[in-house]
Enzyme design. Structure first.
Site, PDB file in Angstrom:
ATOM      1  N   LYS A  19       0.811  -1.217   0.000  1.00  0.00           N
ATOM      2  CA  LYS A  19       0.000   0.000   0.000  1.00  0.00           C
ATOM      3  C   LYS A  19       0.844   1.266   0.000  1.00  0.00           C
ATOM      4  O   LYS A  19       0.438   2.272  -0.568  1.00  0.00           O
ATOM      5  CB  LYS A  19      -0.944   0.017   1.208  1.00  0.00           C
ATOM      6  N   LYS A  68      -4.202  -9.081  -6.223  1.00  0.00           N
ATOM      7  CA  LYS A  68      -5.447  -9.333  -5.492  1.00  0.00           C
ATOM      8  C   LYS A  68      -6.543  -8.361  -5.941  1.00  0.00           C
ATOM      9  O   LYS A  68      -6.281  -7.193  -6.164  1.00  0.00           O
ATOM     10  CB  LYS A  68      -5.146  -9.122  -4.003  1.00  0.00           C
ATOM     11  N   LYS A 117     -11.062  -3.418  -3.202  1.00  0.00           N
ATOM     12  CA  LYS A 117     -12.057  -2.364  -3.383  1.00  0.00           C
ATOM     13  C   LYS A 117     -11.406  -1.010  -3.605  1.00  0.00           C
ATOM     14  O   LYS A 117     -12.021  -0.109  -4.143  1.00  0.00           O
ATOM     15  CB  LYS A 117     -13.052  -2.344  -2.217  1.00  0.00           C
TER      16      LYS A 117
HETATM   17  P1  ATP Z   1      -8.519  -2.273   0.529  1.00  0.00           P
HETATM   18  O1  ATP Z   1      -8.047  -2.298  -0.904  1.00  0.00           O
HETATM   19  O2  ATP Z   1      -9.039  -0.934   0.952  1.00  0.00           O
HETATM   20  O3  ATP Z   1      -7.504  -2.842   1.479  1.00  0.00           O
HETATM   21  P2  ATP Z   1      -9.854  -4.816   0.456  1.00  0.00           P
HETATM   22  O4  ATP Z   1     -10.683  -5.177  -0.721  1.00  0.00           O
HETATM   23  O5  ATP Z   1      -8.515  -5.430   0.579  1.00  0.00           O
HETATM   24  O6  ATP Z   1      -9.797  -3.232   0.534  1.00  0.00           O
HETATM   25  P3  ATP Z   1     -10.340  -5.081   3.312  1.00  0.00           P
HETATM   26  O7  ATP Z   1     -11.357  -4.248   4.000  1.00  0.00           O
HETATM   27  O8  ATP Z   1      -8.900  -4.709   3.449  1.00  0.00           O
HETATM   28  O9  ATP Z   1     -10.734  -5.137   1.743  1.00  0.00           O
HETATM   29  O10 ATP Z   1     -10.526  -6.596   3.754  1.00  0.00           O
HETATM   30  C1  ATP Z   1     -11.761  -7.114   4.212  1.00  0.00           C
HETATM   31  C2  ATP Z   1     -11.721  -8.624   4.167  1.00  0.00           C
HETATM   32  O11 ATP Z   1     -11.805  -9.085   2.813  1.00  0.00           O
HETATM   33  C3  ATP Z   1     -10.456  -9.248   4.741  1.00  0.00           C
HETATM   34  O12 ATP Z   1     -10.810 -10.423   5.453  1.00  0.00           O
HETATM   35  C4  ATP Z   1      -9.656  -9.616   3.530  1.00  0.00           C
HETATM   36  O13 ATP Z   1      -8.766 -10.692   3.755  1.00  0.00           O
HETATM   37  C5  ATP Z   1     -10.752 -10.018   2.569  1.00  0.00           C
HETATM   38  N1  ATP Z   1     -10.337  -9.842   1.174  1.00  0.00           N
HETATM   39  C6  ATP Z   1      -9.949  -8.676   0.607  1.00  0.00           C
HETATM   40  N2  ATP Z   1      -9.656  -8.865  -0.688  1.00  0.00           N
HETATM   41  C7  ATP Z   1      -9.845 -10.188  -0.931  1.00  0.00           C
HETATM   42  C8  ATP Z   1      -9.699 -10.998  -2.091  1.00  0.00           C
HETATM   43  N3  ATP Z   1      -9.304 -10.475  -3.242  1.00  0.00           N
HETATM   44  N4  ATP Z   1      -9.987 -12.317  -2.005  1.00  0.00           N
HETATM   45  C9  ATP Z   1     -10.410 -12.859  -0.820  1.00  0.00           C
HETATM   46  N5  ATP Z   1     -10.560 -12.148   0.306  1.00  0.00           N
HETATM   47  C10 ATP Z   1     -10.288 -10.823   0.256  1.00  0.00           C
HETATM   48 MG    MG Z   2      -7.249  -4.872   2.213  1.00  0.00          MG
END
Ligand code: ATP
Ligand code: MG
Length: 340
Positions: A119, A202, A205
């Site tokens: 990040k 990955k 969002k």
């Molecule tokens: P950001 O990019 O802001 O970090 P994010 O999509 O990674 O957003 P988080 O809020 O950081 O979402 O994570 C919330 C949950 O979703 C965590 O348990 C994380 O492990 C899971 N998660 C995030 N992205 C994935 C993915 N691509 N596949 C499976 N699980 C995911």
């Molecule tokens: Mg995340």
């Protein structure tokens, strides 16, 4: 110390840093609902707004995204009568314990965290101190409930290991058996959903490319279009899993199909082996729409009543503090703070 002295308790959370993606749903949210409904655990699910602001968030948008996230949890099946539903900043013991953990965690441990490196990117000197300290706050989120199990996606495995290291060092340094050694629950066919544009990245969002992800609120046409345009290779699907070696994009779509349909990857390949993406992609899009669209319409319905969401979060915070206040008080006593 045996874990049996701790109440089986689940904690997990997501950042209101954007709309939820298919990755969040399959990697985490689906598991939240399953663990809630198993009846084995007390379940606590959190919107981690204090984590979200470790990168810049527009204040008005942060508030609406927090409420949207609450609506998404409920729409997907988190039941506020069965689970405690909270917004992180409404339960101040999280940050109070995080400070104690900042003194327990070592610089070397924090510097190994890959999420910070990903990040912060090339300009790490300009990243916030909060982004660096993020995993210590996450450890506090979990341990301020003495949570025994944490359902997360694969990307959070390293942070869960750090949580265990912090608990172990605290217990050791203060000569107590106070914090549990929490188990990560990383389960299902899609523990790491990859970007639709790049099979080595990955799905997130906060990714700047909307085409990289499926949002839980995308309509049927958008989902079909994004899946049709998803990067793949020219080969048909194999009939066995090892045929997906070195084909990350193909493997990603097969994993997503299996997780959405609640079947094994072997079953997907038994059904679709030999198919071209021209046939598999529309089947996947149809399945995704079938699973996601009821959740999206329920979210819209819930968001028509914002005061009700706020009421649920205020009640959740009260329920949560019945657990967190005594745990924080005892932590302060152990550490030697006057007045604890
Ligand atoms: P950001 O990019 O802001 O970090 P994010 O999509 O990674 O957003 P988080 O809020 O950081 O979402 O994570 C919330 C949950 O979703 C965590 O348990 C994380 O492990 C899971 N998660 C995030 N992205 C994935 C993915 N691509 N596949 C499976 N699980 C995911
Ligand atoms: Mg995340």
């Amino acid at each position: 110390m045996s874990d049996s002295q701790f109440t089986p308790r689940v904690f997990s959370g997501m950042q209101p840093s954007g709309g939820l993606t298919l990755g969040n749903y399959l990697g985490a949210l689906k598991r939240y609902v399953e663990m809630q409904n198993e009846g084995t655990y007390e379940t606590i699910y959190c919107m981690v707004d204090l984590h979200a602001i470790t990168v810049w968030q527009d204040p008005a948008e942060l508030a609406s995204k927090t409420r949207e996230l609450a609506a998404a949890y409920i729409a997907a099946g988190v039941d506020p009568e069965k689970s405690i539903l909270i917004n992180q900043s409404q339960v101040p013991e999280h940050t109070q314990l995080a400070w104690i953990f900042n003194t327990v965690a070592r610089m070397g441990w924090m510097q190994r965290m890959t999420q910070f490196k990903d990040k912060a990117g090339k300009n790490a000197q300009n990243a916030s101190l909060g982004l660096f300290a993020y995993p210590a706050l996450m450890a506090a989120d979990i341990l301020v409930y003495h949570a025994t199990h944490v359902p997360v996606g694969d990307d959070q495995k390293q942070h869960l290991e750090l949580t265990r290291d912090i608990a172990t060092k605290f217990n050791h340094d203060y000569g107590v058996d106070f914090f549990p050694i929490t188990e990560p629950v990383i389960k299902g066919a899609a523990t790491r959903v990859m970007s639709l544009r790049d099979g080595s990245k990955k799905m997130s969002k906060s990714d700047t490319s909307d085409a990289s992800r499926i949002n839980m609120t995308d309509d049927a046409d958008t989902i079909a279009k994004k899946i049709r345009k998803a990067k793949t290779d020219p080969e048909p699907l194999p009939s066995e899993y090892k045929g997906l070696d070195d084909r990350p994009e193909a493997r990603n779509l097969v994993n997503i199909y299996a997780a959405l349909a609640d079947i094994s990857v072997d079953q997907v390949l038994a059904d679709h082996g030999g198919a071209q993406f021209g046939t598999f992609k529309p089947a996947l899009a149809e399945l995704a729409v079938e699973k996601l669209s009821p959740i999206a319409s329920e979210m819209t319905r819930l968001l028509n009543d914002v005061p009700e969401i706020d009421r649920l979060l205020a009640r959740g915070a009260e329920q949560a503090r019945e657990i967190t206040q005594p745990i924080l008080k005892r932590t302060y006593e152990i550490v030697g703070m006057v007045g604890a």
